[in-house]
Design an enzyme around this catalytic site. Structure first.
Site, PDB file in Angstrom:
ATOM      1  N   HIS A 171       0.819  -1.220   0.000  1.00 17.77           N
ATOM      2  CA  HIS A 171       0.000   0.000   0.000  1.00 17.77           C
ATOM      3  C   HIS A 171       0.849   1.264   0.000  1.00 17.77           C
ATOM      4  CE1 HIS A 171      -2.194  -3.270   2.156  1.00 17.77           C
ATOM      5  NE2 HIS A 171      -3.074  -2.992   1.218  1.00 17.77           N
TER       6      HIS A 171
HETATM    7  S1  FES Z   1       1.513  -0.376   3.482  1.00 18.68           S
HETATM    8 FE1  FES Z   1      -0.050  -1.809   3.841  1.00 18.68          FE
HETATM    9  S2  FES Z   1       1.013  -3.578   4.490  1.00 18.68           S
HETATM   10 FE2  FES Z   1       2.575  -2.095   4.188  1.00 18.68          FE
END
Ligand code: FES
Length: 215
Positions: A171
């Site tokens: 993410h």
């Molecule tokens: S940014 Fe979501 S698991 Fe690392």
């Protein structure tokens, strides 16, 4: 790669970059050193002597001793401890010097949030020794393993002024070379610094127990 006193820890090393995040999984992305491709090498440490662990730690798993004398500046080694990847990064003098430049961009620059940084790592390096950084390589968002992006140069998903650090491909969270998370990212906290101590001669790191706060 030094094999003289160590044996491979048998960790399963797989590429999980294309898998969805799963905080419960015990597999992890291989973080072969960007500079030297060093494989994880470690030795389980017997429960003896000055670093005898608590009953809780004994039940959770043995400490792991890692020879750090052969990790050159700019190189990183990954070992497994309690089913988790633990990174040992030998930062260069320049990388250490530049850590303080990041503070204004970080969510918790002084590592004041509880639970992720033992007292002896609550300093600008987040480590016992400025050059050697030890951290659990699991993102504090949903448990993916970030990718080392150690070079101070832009890349996919990285800002143009990237100073070097770690990038979580799930993410997009980014961490500096002390494992401190940048502001406005999904990950809420800095990467965890595990309990660890150095051997008497300083050539090894023992992960999983320390003098100050036995795990
Ligand atoms: S940014 Fe979501 S698991 Fe690392």
């Amino acid at each position: 790669m030094s094999q003289d006193k160590s044996q491979h820890d048998g960790a399963e090393t797989v590429d999980l970059s294309n898998l969805p995040p799963d905080p419960s999984r015990r597999l992890w992305v291989t973080t072969a050193c960007a500079a030297g491709g060093i494989a994880g090498v470690a030795t389980a440490v017997p429960f003896v002597g000055s670093f005898a662990p608590s009953e809780k730690a004994r039940a959770a798993g043995a400490p792991v001793e890692v020879d750090v004398s052969s990790i050159k500046p700019g190189e990183m080694r990954t070992v497994e401890w309690r089913g988790k990847p633990v990174w040992i990064l030998h930062r260069t003098e320049q990388q250490v010097e530049e850590l303080k430049n990041n503070d204004s961009q970080l969510a918790d620059p002084n590592s004041e949030r509880p639970g992720f940084t033992p007292p002896y790592a609550q300093n600008e390096y987040r480590s016992r020794k400025p050059e050697l950084f030890v951290a659990v390589g699991i993102c504090t968002h949903l448990g993916c393993s970030p990718t080392p992006e150690l070079a101070a140069e832009p890349g996919p998903g990285l800002p143009a002024d990237w100073e070097g650090g770690f990038f979580c491909p799930c993410h997009g969270s980014t961490f500096d070379l002390a494992g401190r998370v940048y502001k406005n990212k999904p990950a809420p906290d800095n990467l965890e610094v595990p309990p660890y101590q150095f051997s008497a001669d300083g050539s090894s790191v023992i992960i999983g127990v320390d003098d100050d706060n036995k795990a």
